[in-house]
Scaffold this active site. Structure first.
Site, PDB file in Angstrom:
ATOM      1  N   GLY A   1       8.915 -21.879   9.871  1.00  0.00           N
ATOM      2  CA  GLY A   1       7.584 -21.510  10.335  1.00  0.00           C
ATOM      3  C   GLY A   1       7.468 -20.033  10.680  1.00  0.00           C
ATOM      4  O   GLY A   1       8.354 -19.446  11.284  1.00  0.00           O
TER       5      GLY A   1
ATOM      6  N   THR B   1      12.515  -8.386   4.411  1.00  0.00           N
ATOM      7  CA  THR B   1      12.144  -7.083   3.851  1.00  0.00           C
ATOM      8  C   THR B   1      12.998  -6.683   2.663  1.00  0.00           C
ATOM      9  O   THR B   1      12.694  -5.697   1.990  1.00  0.00           O
ATOM     10  CB  THR B   1      12.254  -5.982   4.922  1.00  0.00           C
TER      11      THR B   1
ATOM     12  N   HIS C   1       0.849  -1.193   0.000  1.00  0.00           N
ATOM     13  CA  HIS C   1       0.000   0.000   0.000  1.00  0.00           C
ATOM     14  C   HIS C   1       0.885   1.244   0.000  1.00  0.00           C
ATOM     15  O   HIS C   1       2.014   1.208   0.497  1.00  0.00           O
ATOM     16  CB  HIS C   1      -0.905   0.010   1.239  1.00  0.00           C
TER      17      HIS C   1
ATOM     18  N   ARG D   1      18.378 -10.845   7.944  1.00  0.00           N
ATOM     19  CA  ARG D   1      19.706 -10.551   7.407  1.00  0.00           C
ATOM     20  C   ARG D   1      20.527 -11.832   7.372  1.00  0.00           C
ATOM     21  O   ARG D   1      20.224 -12.797   8.085  1.00  0.00           O
ATOM     22  CB  ARG D   1      20.396  -9.466   8.208  1.00  0.00           C
TER      23      ARG D   1
END
Length: 188
Positions: A141, A164, A114, A179
């Protein structure tokens, strides 16, 4: 003028409330509802529904119900794909998953995003960015893969990680944000 579907697939801002997109999402909801209502003994029925729902899949495919997705047709999975319980793939843009990929329970893969500007966001405009996951990847998981991310071949993402940004091939990665922790040895 491009349709809202064309804008969505081009990575442009689009209106998800567009009647064509609503119809397509409802069709996917019907298929996932049927899939999620199957029993463990209905293996062939499950495969038939998944092959109708997904854009492309390899010969070996297993997704444990419940499973949710936006459209289904934007999902391409390679041979040997396995997704455990409570998987979610928001496929407003292409989600491409390689061969022999394993997803633990509660893995979520999001191509949907968005606008950050609240004035634009409240107009109902949305966006999407493709997600690519290489061959022989293991998503532990509860992993969340965010829009626009690429994960390289032979990589393991630790449970509970939030991916991300892109993760290279052949590594163990984890955390929030995810990371690289270290390279993996004995890659396939």
């Amino acid at each position: 003028m491009p349709s809202e579907r064309e804008k969505m697939l081009a990575g442009e801002l689009y209106l998800a409330a567009d009647p064509e997109l609503v119809t397509l999402r409802r069709a996917a909801r019907r298929l996932t509802r049927r899939f999620n209502a199957t029993t463990e003994d209905e293996v062939e029925t499950r495969l038939e529904i998944l092959r109708t729902l997904l854009g492309r899949s390899g010969p070996r495919l297993e997704i444990e119900p419940p499973f949710r997705c936006d459209y289904g047709f934007n999902i391409a999975v390679g041979d040997g794909f396995y997704m455990n319980f409570d998987g979610v793939i928001l496929d407003c843009a292409p989600v491409t998953i390689g061969d022999d990929v394993l997803c633990g329970p509660g893995v979520h893969i999001y191509a949907a995003t968005h606008p950050l500007d609240p004035a634009v966001r409240i107009t109902g405009l949305e966006a999407a960015k493709p997600v690519r996951i290489g061959d022989r990847v293991w998503l532990g998981g509860g992993v969340i893969v965010c829009p626009g991310v690429t994960i390289g071949d032979d990589t393991t993402i630790a449970a509970g990680s939030v991916v991300t940004r892109d993760i290279p091939a052949g590594v163990l990665a984890g955390g929030n944000p995810c990371r690289v922790i270290r390279p993996l040895e004995n890659r396939a």
